[in-house]
Each structure stands twice: as C-alpha cells, then as structure tokens.
Design a protein around this motif. Structure first.
Motif, mmCIF file in Angstrom:
data_model
loop_
_atom_site.group_PDB
_atom_site.id
_atom_site.type_symbol
_atom_site.label_atom_id
_atom_site.label_comp_id
_atom_site.label_asym_id
_atom_site.label_seq_id
_atom_site.Cartn_x
_atom_site.Cartn_y
_atom_site.Cartn_z
ATOM 1 N N THR A 233 72.136 -49.428 -35.257
ATOM 2 C CA THR A 233 72.453 -47.967 -35.821
ATOM 3 C C THR A 233 71.358 -47.265 -36.170
ATOM 4 O O THR A 233 70.159 -47.921 -36.526
ATOM 5 C CB THR A 233 73.219 -48.266 -37.149
ATOM 6 N N ARG B 28 68.719 -45.890 -38.186
ATOM 7 C CA ARG B 28 68.473 -46.037 -39.510
ATOM 8 C C ARG B 28 66.985 -46.186 -39.595
ATOM 9 O O ARG B 28 66.286 -46.713 -40.344
ATOM 10 C CB ARG B 28 69.087 -47.194 -40.053
ATOM 11 N N SER C 115 66.405 -42.216 -40.989
ATOM 12 C CA SER C 115 67.464 -41.829 -41.539
ATOM 13 C C SER C 115 67.577 -40.507 -41.640
ATOM 14 O O SER C 115 68.437 -39.747 -41.522
ATOM 15 C CB SER C 115 67.991 -42.648 -42.624
ATOM 16 N N ASN D 228 68.181 -38.053 -39.184
ATOM 17 C CA ASN D 228 69.504 -37.836 -38.244
ATOM 18 C C ASN D 228 69.926 -36.554 -38.260
ATOM 19 O O ASN D 228 69.996 -35.712 -39.402
ATOM 20 C CB ASN D 228 70.258 -38.850 -38.868
ATOM 21 N N CYS E 159 82.495 -44.248 -47.305
ATOM 22 C CA CYS E 159 81.787 -45.430 -47.370
ATOM 23 C C CYS E 159 82.337 -46.644 -47.996
ATOM 24 O O CYS E 159 82.129 -46.558 -49.358
ATOM 25 C CB CYS E 159 80.207 -44.975 -47.533
ATOM 26 N N CYS F 291 72.625 -48.161 -51.314
ATOM 27 C CA CYS F 291 72.528 -48.697 -49.840
ATOM 28 C C CYS F 291 71.125 -48.673 -49.440
ATOM 29 O O CYS F 291 70.408 -47.962 -50.070
ATOM 30 C CB CYS F 291 73.533 -47.743 -48.994
ATOM 31 N N PHE G 127 70.480 -47.646 -46.096
ATOM 32 C CA PHE G 127 70.397 -46.523 -45.128
ATOM 33 C C PHE G 127 69.499 -45.588 -45.668
ATOM 34 O O PHE G 127 68.277 -44.870 -45.158
ATOM 35 C CB PHE G 127 71.715 -46.019 -44.718
ATOM 36 N N ASP G 128 69.552 -45.460 -47.055
ATOM 37 C CA ASP G 128 68.966 -44.333 -47.946
ATOM 38 C C ASP G 128 67.718 -45.215 -48.388
ATOM 39 O O ASP G 128 67.448 -45.668 -49.575
ATOM 40 C CB ASP G 128 69.784 -43.989 -49.159
ATOM 41 N N CYS H 100 74.101 -39.315 -46.963
ATOM 42 C CA CYS H 100 75.505 -39.751 -46.681
ATOM 43 C C CYS H 100 75.813 -38.997 -45.312
ATOM 44 O O CYS H 100 76.588 -39.425 -44.340
ATOM 45 C CB CYS H 100 76.517 -39.749 -47.658
ATOM 46 N N CYS I 247 74.682 -40.615 -42.260
ATOM 47 C CA CYS I 247 74.662 -41.718 -41.995
ATOM 48 C C CYS I 247 75.969 -42.369 -40.867
ATOM 49 O O CYS I 247 77.071 -41.837 -41.200
ATOM 50 C CB CYS I 247 75.067 -42.610 -43.246
#
Length: 389
Positions: A304, A306, A309, A312, A321, A339, A341-342, A384, A387
């Motif tokens: 993914t 990430r 991030s 993106n 989510c 999370c 991802f952050d 978000c 993501c």
C-alpha cells in the motif's frame, strides 16, 4: 495437518499454514465451550448476546468462508483463530472468541467499545533497514524530531492501564524495529506477567534476532511472532529490504525454529513469514517453499502507498476506516495516534504525558474523527483523504 490456504484476511493471502483451517475439525468442541459460557453468562448481558449469536452462527454455518466486504455481523473462524485454539486450553476458547467477535464485527458496525480492543505499542521509532515500501525511506521522518525509544516508566504505564481496562491484544511494533530497544526482552517479560492478554504479537525484520533474544521471546510465551520477509532469495530480498542481509535473516529464523523445537516444545508461539508484494517478479511459490520448513505460516499482501503518505493523491474514498473502532497506537514518546499510515501524527489524539489511554479513546477529537468517517466525510480529514486502506 499441512495445507495451502487460499483465504484472505487482515494479514493478506495465506500461502501456507501448518495449522489446519478446517472448521469442521473443531466445530463441536467450540460450540460445547460456548454453550458452557452461555450457561454462566449474566442475564441479558452483552457477553451473553454475543455467545448466543456465535453458537447459532457456528452451528448452522454451511461454509467457513469469510466475506470481508460485509458490513454486517457475520462471523467465521479464521485460520489465525484456529491456530490460536490449537495452542491454548479449551477453558479460554469462549472468552477468546467473544473478543475476536468484537474485534472483527464491531468495526464493521461502527461500534466503539469502552476501551481499545487492540493496542500497538512502539518500543522505538527507529529502524536499521530501509525497505522500499516503508515510510522509513521518507527522509523528513527519519529525523531527530521523530526518532526515539520508549522510556521504561511509560511502557509500564501503558501496559498497566491496558491490563486493568480490558485490552486483549497487544502488538509490540509500529513505525520502527522493536528489537532495537535495549529493554525489549524485559518488556516481553512484563507483559507476560500480567497473564490477561489473549494475543501478544511481535513484528520484526529478524535482523537482530539473537539466540539470547529468541529464548527471551519463547520464555515470555507470547502467541505470535511475525517475520517481515518478502522473498526466498538473497537478490530479491536485499533489493526490497535495503540494508538487510538475507543470509543473516535466514540464519536467525532457522535458529529460532531450532530453539523453539528443541528447548520449548510446548511453546504457544506461532511463527509467520509476512511478505509484501512490491514487484511483479517476486516468486511467491519459491518464497513459500523456501520458508515453510522454518515457520508455521507464510502470507503475502499487496504493497500500500505508505512510504510517502502525505504526498499521495487525494483518492475520493468515503468508506469509514474500521481501525478507528478497534485500535490505538502508542508511540515511543507517549503520543497516541489512530493509525500508522499517519506516521507523523497529524491526527494525534493526545499524549500519555498528560492523559490516559481511556481518556484519549473517548476524547472529543477521536469521537469527531469517527463520526466524520461514518457520515461519509472521510475526505475532510488529512491524511485520511489519501489513505488507500
């Protein structure tokens, strides 16, 4: 029973598992344990309602396949859960399955439990390798501002509250390589002393998995260790896991397997190779064949986006989510985040320096984030809005 498993779950695609996922082998035993639990459950309690649902569902289910796109409360016993049942006494089965029901169904139904069902505790944010699909290659992250190790007192505070308030699953890992923490073995021992967590997992690249640390892991009797490896050849591995040494990783994982087999034959630890599909030329069959002699499971999942991030593209996804309803991350400095991802904590809830896990979980900030997602407003929250999960 050795078998190839073609189902998918949060770990990706199971390529190999020593633990049979044949639900029929355990159906009657599982239902018996749940009926015993139902008989002792408090009248009209949440626990009783879940137990009754599980009995009915598992008694009448024709297939044990799981529809992971379903937003309802369907529940099937996964390969991971069968592996856990195989390694643990039957008097724990019912409570474990009630926990797993909450963990898998509550997020789909956007139900918030009283306390996080799952905590990911970060011993350190630093890593010793630079995987091409990881945010450790973001040079704006690997700076003094974001790097550090968790102090012992903060770790104890986190585990103590988790044990007191009812968390049942802990992973030691997040943005960094946990075995780099000099007190990692001591951390495992402390978690083990609580004897109240169903799942304690380690994610590691296995580059620092010494014989001494292997024994500390096995003595702590955790239930899962995940080795982050994406190939069964030196060339492919070292091109993906930059700075990692394939021969060292193979030696360490083989030695862990030997120590577990000879010195800890009754260990509950399930071992897994968990790979990321980064390139089209990764030979998944060769990877599976290579590693199956040394671990219980081999899985693969697609990469993914990430590793950067925040840059993106905005993707338009509006589906809420699910992680917001079942977990919280505890960074090395006490920052609490929804999370990883952050990974730079744009969504940080607060810090354990000035609040508790429970207060952060029930905070207005977390509530607003969840409500925004459930109202279809995910694109109003950064990052978000970009993501892919």
């Amino acid at each position: 029973m050795e078998n190839l498993v073609d189902s998918k779950n949060a770990h990706g695609k199971f390529l190999y598992s020593k633990h049979s996922d044949d639900f029929e082998l355990k159906r009657s035993s599982i239902i018996t344990c749940l009926r015993e639990k139902l008989a002792s459950a408090t009248e009209e309690s949440e626990e009783k309602q879940i137990t009754a649902f599980l009995i009915n569902t598992l008694s009448t289910r024709v297939t044990n396949e799981i529809n992971f796109d379903d937003d309802g409360e369907d529940f099937a016993i996964s390969s991971q859960e069968i592996g856990w049942l195989n390694k643990n006494p039957t008097d724990k089965w019912a409570d474990y399955l009630i926990f797993r029901y909450k963990f898998r169904v509550y997020p789909r139904r956007h139900i918030v439990s009283d306390f996080p069902l799952y905590l990911l505790i970060e011993p350190t944010s630093a890593c010793n390798i630079r995987c091409v699909m990881c945010f450790q290659i973001d040079k704006t992250f690997t700076t003094k501002e974001y790097m550090g190790r968790m102090p012992w007192a903060l770790f104890v505070k986190t585990v103590d509250e988790a044990a007191l308030k009812g968390t049942k699953a802990i992973t030691l890992a997040s943005r960094g390589e946990p075995t780099l923490h000099p007190e990692f073995g001591k951390m495992l021992k402390y978690i083990s002393s609580k004897q109240c967590f169903f799942e304690v997992k380690i994610n590691t690249n296995a580059t620092r998995l010494t014989e001494s640390l292997s024994r500390e892991i096995l003595e702590a009797d955790i239930n899962e260790i995940v080795f982050s490896v994406d190939a069964g050849t030196k060339k492919t591995y070292e091109e993906i896991r930059v700075k990692g040494k394939f021969d060292d990783v193979v030696h360490n994982i083989r030695r862990f397997h030997e120590i577990r087999t000879t010195e800890f034959p009754n260990s509950r630890v399930v071992t897994r190779i968990s790979g990321v599909k980064v390139r089209d030329d990764q030979d998944i069959d060769q990877m599976t064949d290579f590693w199956r002699a040394y671990v219980d499971e081999v899985t693969i999942k697609p990469a993914t986006a990430r590793w950067d991030s925040y840059n993106n593209e905005v993707n338009g996804i509006t589906k809420p989510c699910e992680m917001l309803f079942e977990r919280m991350y505890v960074w090395y400095d006490g920052t609490l985040n929804p999370c990883d991802f952050d990974y730079k904590s744009e969504l940080a809830l607060s810090s354990l320096e000035n609040t508790s896990l429970e207060e952060a979980w029930k905070s207005e900030k977390y509530k607003a984030l969840r409500e925004g997602h459930t109202k279809g407003e995910r694109q109003n929250f950064y990052p978000c809005d970009r993501c892919p999960l």
